[in-house]
Design a protein around this motif. Structure first.
Motif, short mmCIF file in Angstrom:
data_model
loop_
_atom_site.label_atom_id
_atom_site.label_comp_id
_atom_site.label_asym_id
_atom_site.label_seq_id
_atom_site.Cartn_x
_atom_site.Cartn_y
_atom_site.Cartn_z
N TYR A 3 -51.22 -46.13 -6.42
CA TYR A 3 -50.01 -46.67 -7.00
C TYR A 3 -49.95 -46.43 -8.51
N SER A 4 -50.66 -45.42 -8.99
CA SER A 4 -50.75 -45.20 -10.43
C SER A 4 -49.41 -44.86 -11.06
N TYR A 5 -48.44 -44.38 -10.26
CA TYR A 5 -47.13 -44.04 -10.84
C TYR A 5 -46.44 -45.27 -11.41
N LEU A 6 -46.82 -46.46 -10.93
CA LEU A 6 -46.22 -47.68 -11.45
C LEU A 6 -46.68 -47.97 -12.88
N ARG A 7 -47.80 -47.37 -13.27
CA ARG A 7 -48.33 -47.59 -14.62
C ARG A 7 -48.10 -46.38 -15.52
N SER A 8 -47.38 -45.40 -15.03
CA SER A 8 -47.18 -44.18 -15.79
C SER A 8 -45.69 -43.92 -16.02
N PRO A 9 -45.22 -44.06 -17.25
CA PRO A 9 -43.81 -43.76 -17.55
C PRO A 9 -43.43 -42.34 -17.18
N THR A 10 -44.36 -41.39 -17.36
CA THR A 10 -44.05 -39.99 -17.03
C THR A 10 -43.81 -39.83 -15.54
N LYS A 11 -44.66 -40.45 -14.73
CA LYS A 11 -44.47 -40.37 -13.28
C LYS A 11 -43.14 -40.99 -12.86
N MET A 12 -42.84 -42.14 -13.43
CA MET A 12 -41.58 -42.80 -13.07
C MET A 12 -40.39 -41.96 -13.49
N ASP A 13 -40.46 -41.36 -14.68
CA ASP A 13 -39.36 -40.51 -15.14
C ASP A 13 -39.15 -39.32 -14.21
N ILE A 14 -40.24 -38.71 -13.76
CA ILE A 14 -40.14 -37.56 -12.86
C ILE A 14 -39.52 -37.97 -11.53
N LEU A 15 -40.01 -39.07 -10.98
CA LEU A 15 -39.49 -39.54 -9.69
C LEU A 15 -38.00 -39.85 -9.77
N ILE A 16 -37.59 -40.52 -10.83
CA ILE A 16 -36.18 -40.87 -10.98
C ILE A 16 -35.33 -39.61 -11.21
#
Length: 267
Positions: A3-16
């Motif tokens: 669940y590391s994407y929850l702690r990573s702004p870059t991952k969240m930006d990519i997913l969105i």
């Protein structure tokens, strides 16, 4: 599960970014996220390993089915956090914990709502609420810890036009509606075959739900009901939320039945 994407702004930006763009190249993602490719590439590889992003031919990326579900939930959560922060003064100054727990936990249905407020000219707020109930609707479901003459006129007008109207108030409101300024509206309301009134002495929230909108109000920190600030939404999920809230409170309420001698004759 990772669940590391929850702690990573870059991952969240990519997913969105990929949620709103079905197929994107690295350059597209750069533009959408305002991040450099050297920062994006290792994160894209990690998301691919996690199974949320799929890399296809010609170096393009898209979300997997699971990735789409995760991206949607992240987007909803970010919208909700933005909504709560933008309206922090409203939530901090009102007793929102008075809502039943399951409804408090699902306040995210109000993410696209707006605050109706005008403490400089309170009549503007009252007029807005009255206008809401004067529109053509299939039903009006309401719960109110207080009553105003404008409110009384609006719901009575709806009831006499054939709109299904169901109201819940504390018991002390009953004395109010038999006062001189309310009595004619009270008569008309109770003679309308499609109107019902319920009593609940433990009412801690105020709201009105119609087939097109919902308003939601609370007591302030001094335990006075704040008629001058409301959440207002036309969102379908918010309206459904309001219908469920009404039904939940009605279960704990007692239907008010008046003798004809109390009403005399309809006006």
């Amino acid at each position: 599960m990772e669940y590391s994407y929850l702690r990573s702004p870059t991952k969240m930006d990519i997913l969105i970014a990929l949620k709103d763009n079905n197929l994107s190249s690295l350059r597209d993602i750069e533009e959408l996220t305002c991040r450099r490719s050297q920062n994006l590439s290792p994160v894209l590889r990690e998301l691919t390993k996690q199974g949320t992003v799929e890399r296809i031919r010609r170096g393009q990326y898209k979300l997997t089915t699971r990735g789409k579900l995760i991206a949607e939930k992240i987007s909803e959560t970010l919208d909700y956090l933005e909504f709560m922060e933008k309206n922090r003064d409203f939530f901090d100054s009102h007793c929102i914990k008075s809502l039943p727990r399951q409804f408090l936990e699902s306040l995210d249905v109000f993410t696209d709502s707006k605050i109706i407020s005008n403490k400089i000219n309170p009549q503007n707020v009252i007029d807005f609420l009255s206008e809401m109930f004067n529109q053509e609707d299939e039903f009006i479901l309401g719960a109110s810890p207080l009553v105003t003459l404008e409110w009384s006129r609006a719901i009575t007008s709806a009831a006499t036009k054939g709109v299904t109207v169901k109201l819940i108030t504390p018991e002390y409101i009953i004395d109010e509606i038999f006062k001189e300024e309310f009595i004619e509206n009270t008569k008309k309301f109770f003679y309308a075959p499609n109107a019902e009134w319920f009593v609940n002495s433990n009412l801690k929230v105020g709201f009105g739900v119609t087939s097109h909108a919902i308003i939601l109000g609370f007591f302030d920190k001094e335990k006075r009901f704040d008629i001058l600030e409301w959440l207002y939404s036309k969102n379908k999920k918010a309206i459904e939320w309001g219908i469920e809230l009404y039904n939940e409170i009605e279960k704990e309420s007692k239907k008010l039945k008046l003798e004809k001698t109390q009403l005399h004759s309809p006006a």
